[in-house]
Structure formats: C-alpha cells, structure tokens
Design an enzyme around this catalytic site. Structure first.
Site, PDB file in Angstrom:
ATOM      1  N   SER A 193       0.875  -1.460  -0.004  1.00 29.17           N
ATOM      2  CA  SER A 193      -0.126   0.000  -0.009  1.00 29.17           C
ATOM      3  C   SER A 193       0.932   1.136   0.019  1.00 29.17           C
ATOM      4  O   SER A 193       2.063   1.217   0.294  1.00 29.17           O
ATOM      5  CB  SER A 193      -1.010   0.010   1.053  1.00 29.17           C
TER       6      SER A 193
ATOM      7  N   TYR B  97      -2.372  -0.757  10.631  1.00 30.96           N
ATOM      8  CA  TYR B  97      -2.299  -1.102   9.004  1.00 30.96           C
ATOM      9  C   TYR B  97      -1.105  -0.808   8.481  1.00 30.96           C
ATOM     10  O   TYR B  97      -0.371  -1.445   7.486  1.00 30.96           O
ATOM     11  CB  TYR B  97      -3.439  -0.269   8.374  1.00 30.96           C
TER      12      TYR B  97
END
Length: 260
Positions: free
Chosen positions: A142, A155
């Site tokens: 990501s 995350y």
C-alpha cells in the site's frame, strides 16, 4: 496476452474480494489455473458471490493467519493443478487507531491477516515454485507502507512489513529463479475503501465522498481493482522477467505530490 498464463498455476491469498479477487479473475482470463483463498464472502465485504468466478478458478475459504488452513489449501491446490508457478498475497484488514487507541488483539489480528498470511503462503508455496524451476511472487502492499495518514498505526506498519518481506524474498530466492515484487495501491474502490467512505463520509453518499478524495489525487479519480490486477499480472508474467525486489506504486500519483 490473452493466453500468457496458459500452463501456469497460481495461488491467490485474499482472493475472495477486492484486489485479490480481480487478480484471480484476470490470471484465469489469461489462461491460468487459479486457486484463491480468503474469508467467506458475506454482506460485510460487499463483493459479488463466488459463483460468478471464471472457469479454471477453485476456491478455498478460511483464515489466512492459521498455518494449518493455509497448508491444507496449498496441498489441495497442488494436488488439483500438479504444481505452482505464481503466488499472490492480497489479504488485508484495515482498522483505524493510533498506537494508544489500538487494542493488542486488534494489532495482532492485523499482523496475522496482513503479514503472517503472506509469510504462510510463501512458506508453504515456495517449495512448489522451486520444484517447478522458478516462479513469481507478487505481494500487495500500500502507499501507506511508504507514507502515512493519521490513525492507521497497525495497518501502515503491516504494509511497511510487506515491503521489507518482498525484498527478502527477492534476495533469498533469486538464485532459484524466483522473482518477488510488490504493488502499492493508493485509493482503490474496494470493500475496505467503501467502509472508510462510510466511516468518514459524515452521512454523505459514497460518490460524494469519492469526489472529495479524488480531488487530492493527481489523476483526479479513485482507482479500480482491475487496474491493480493489471500490475499484478505484469509482475507475475514473463514480461517482468528481470524485475525483482521492486515496489510498483499504483496510486494515481498520490505519493508524487507534496502535501505542503
């Protein structure tokens, strides 16, 4: 390119929804045989049912953070396909919270789903790639692995770990003709982003929230899972035969833009 994966067999962790689902469909559409592993599809993850998957795709549902479940799915895949050539890791959960706000149980769950599942896929899948004389691994990271927004402690940490894990795979298994790369998406219209739109949209419709977010992206829109699947397919293919240890940003230019 319509048959570039003919004769190739792939295992997609996190393949029941979102980017993993799109990658599995694309690999199959281009001739590959694909096993996807992921959480059961439900109303909560908001994706279509698995009955619409293309021919050549088999489905295993379970918990990617559990070694026994991943090992069993891997063995069933190899028994069905005769071997493996491609591993794709796309499983992810996306809770919000700072280091102060995040409970230990949530932190452990994020690391289990987002990081340990990728490790387990490779741990049990690599012997089969080696037996085939090589292969390709593509991990979905990501842009949060490289730069961060507030309140995504677990995350973001997990995605930074995926970047490092990818590099170690490239270094450790390059001499076995195994390439490992990652792709770092930005805002993509997946179940995770839809949950974020509901959480931060202050009651507005998703389309309105997406328009506001799109204004911050140089390309001026939200991406699609199919667009990330194309990058995954490239990295998994022989077209990327000299690419390993790399991370491909697919974020509409978001990280190229200074926020100041």
């Amino acid at each position: 390119m319509h048959d570039e994966f003919k004769g190739k067999c792939a295992f997609v962790m996190g393949g029941t929804t979102g980017i993993g689902r799109a990658a599995a469909e694309l690999l199959a559409a281009r001739g590959g045989r694909v096993a996807l592993f992921g959480a059961p599809v439900s109303a909560d993850n908001r994706d279509a049912g698995l009955d619409s998957l293309p021919e050549g795709v088999v489905v295993f549902t379970g918990d990617g953070s559990q070694a026994a479940e991943v090992a069993a799915a891997m063995e069933r895949t190899v028994a069905a396909f005769g071997g493996l050539d491609i591993l794709v890791n796309s499983a992810a959960v996306h809770p919000y919270g700072t280091a102060l706000e995040t409970p230990e149980s949530v932190w452990d769950r994020v690391m289990g789903v987002n990081v340990k599942s990728a490790f387990l896929t490779c741990h049990y899948g690599l012997p089969h790639l080696i037996a085939r004389g090589g292969g390709a691994i593509v991990n979905v990271a990501s842009n949060q692995g490289s730069a961060n927004t507030a309140g995504l402690s677990a995350y973001a940490t997990s995605k930074g770990a995926i970047l490092a894990f990818t590099r170690t795979l490239a270094i450790d298994f390059g001499d076995r003709n195994i390439r490992a790369n990652s792709v770092s998406p930005g805002p993509i219209d997946t179940p995770l982003l839809r949950v974020a739109a509901e959480k931060f949209g202050e009651g507005r419709e998703r389309a309105a929230v997406y328009r506001d977010w799109s204004a911050k992206v140089p390309i001026r829109r939200i991406g699609t899972p199919a667009e990330i699947a194309e990058v995954i397919a490239f990295l998994a293919s022989d077209r990327a035969s000299f690419v390993t240890g790399a991370d491909y940003a697919a974020d509409g230019g978001l990280l190229a833009k200074l926020g100041f």
